[in-house]
Scaffold this active site. Structure first.
Site, mmCIF file in Angstrom:
data_model
loop_
_atom_site.group_PDB
_atom_site.id
_atom_site.type_symbol
_atom_site.label_atom_id
_atom_site.label_comp_id
_atom_site.label_asym_id
_atom_site.label_seq_id
_atom_site.Cartn_x
_atom_site.Cartn_y
_atom_site.Cartn_z
ATOM 1 N N LYS A 53 0.840 -1.207 0.000
ATOM 2 C CA LYS A 53 0.000 0.000 0.000
ATOM 3 C C LYS A 53 0.868 1.247 0.000
ATOM 4 O O LYS A 53 0.619 2.201 -0.736
ATOM 5 C CB LYS A 53 -0.935 -0.015 1.218
ATOM 6 C CG LYS A 53 -2.071 -1.023 1.068
ATOM 7 C CD LYS A 53 -2.757 -1.348 2.386
ATOM 8 C CE LYS A 53 -3.781 -2.446 2.182
ATOM 9 N NZ LYS A 53 -4.332 -2.986 3.417
ATOM 10 N N GLN A 97 -5.186 -1.884 9.542
ATOM 11 C CA GLN A 97 -4.968 -3.218 8.966
ATOM 12 C C GLN A 97 -5.537 -4.296 9.889
ATOM 13 O O GLN A 97 -5.239 -4.325 11.080
ATOM 14 C CB GLN A 97 -3.463 -3.440 8.747
ATOM 15 C CG GLN A 97 -3.118 -4.722 8.034
ATOM 16 C CD GLN A 97 -3.580 -4.742 6.588
ATOM 17 O OE1 GLN A 97 -3.446 -3.781 5.848
ATOM 18 N NE2 GLN A 97 -4.152 -5.853 6.177
ATOM 19 N N ASP A 120 -11.706 2.148 3.735
ATOM 20 C CA ASP A 120 -11.899 0.692 3.670
ATOM 21 C C ASP A 120 -13.389 0.341 3.588
ATOM 22 O O ASP A 120 -13.749 -0.790 3.280
ATOM 23 C CB ASP A 120 -11.292 0.028 4.915
ATOM 24 C CG ASP A 120 -10.178 -0.956 4.552
ATOM 25 O OD1 ASP A 120 -10.004 -1.241 3.351
ATOM 26 O OD2 ASP A 120 -9.491 -1.442 5.465
#
Length: 280
Positions: A53, A97, A120
């Site tokens: 990322k 994450q 997200d």
């Protein structure tokens, strides 16, 4: 006859080209999109994802901040960092994450992220808005699946889409997105009876269960479009949830693993981050 390969790398490259133009346009206005990624603990797979990322952000000219926190970080410390990032004008997107260590409440953490920075798409507000068809950040992997299908010329209207897997991260949102595009949707899972009977009805089969080579040739009707979201490490390397070698003989189009859905997930994360910057 083997099915046509849906090349995730190629589609991701095309989409990233469009994202790059949008980043350049924002920079002309003095705005640099910013993404903050928070990693708690030392899970090797998570560390690899975070590294990818970060690398993609740099390539696209997106400001990147990575916070690597110790496994023993308390929930209060993590929530404090998220609150700080919510209030940071340089940051347009926040990603925590997953998975998180067991002592941290994942739901509480995700719902602390500002919904307008929730790139997200996991905040309860964005999940709810997605379900009722309101404007929302869409989870990156399901979004990537839909873009892959559209870019490959696969029409969803009137088609029977069978989703194997009911997770909040992939199964449920991809089913919702297919439904919004006028598909008839069936969700199958670990308790589904006669699974092969269900999967053989699919025009489009989307598999996201995390079980290596679970879907075999006998479970797929000839001419089906197969999207394999799974990624499993076995002795021979990485494989999907679909037995690729067998199923490609009957599928009209199929994604490989690796090189299928994976590249699209990070691409759609970049899209959401830029979209957040464009909205401010």
């Amino acid at each position: 006859m083997a099915g046509t390969l849906i090349d995730g790398k190629l589609i991701a490259k095309k989409v990233r080209g469009d994202i790059q133009k949008r980043v350049d346009k924002l920079k002309e206005k003095g705005v640099t999109p910013g993404l903050a990624v928070v990693l708690v603990g030392h899970d090797p797979a998570s560390q690899a994802y975070v590294g990818m990322k970060e690398k993609t952000c740099i390539k696209l000219g997106i400001h990147s901040e990575v916070y690597r926190l110790a496994e023993e970080t308390t929930q209060e410390e993590l929530l404090g960092l998220i609150t700080k990032l919510n209030n940071d004008p340089k940051i347009n997107g926040i990603l925590v994450q997953l998975p998180l260590p067991k002592h941290i409440d994942e739901g509480k953490v995700l719902d602390t992220i500002d919904p307008e920075k929730d790139v997200d798409g996991f905040h309860s507000i964005n999940v709810g808005n997605l379900v009722i068809g309101k404007d929302a950040f869409v989870p990156c992997t399901p979004y990537g699946v839909i873009v892959m299908l559209e870019e490959s010329g696969v029409e969803l209207t009137g088609k029977h889409v069978v989703v194997v897997g009911r997770s909040n991260i992939v199964g449920k949102p991809v089913a919702t997105l297919a439904l919004q595009r006028h598909a008839t949707v069936t969700i199958a899972h670990s308790r589904t009876k006669n699974l092969p009977e269900i999967t053989r009805q699919a025009d489009i089969l989307i598999v996201a269960v995390g079980r290596a080579n679970m879907i075999t040739k006998e479970m797929v009707r000839e001419g089906t479009v197969v999207i394999d979201v799974g990624i499993n490490r076995v002795e021979t390397g990485l494989v999907g949830d679909v037995d690729f070698e067998g199923v490609k003989e009957v599928a009209a189009q199929i994604t490989p693993v690796p090189g299928g859905v994976g590249p699209m997930t990070i691409t759609m994360l970049m899209h959401n981050t830029v979209l957040s910057a464009e909205r401010r």
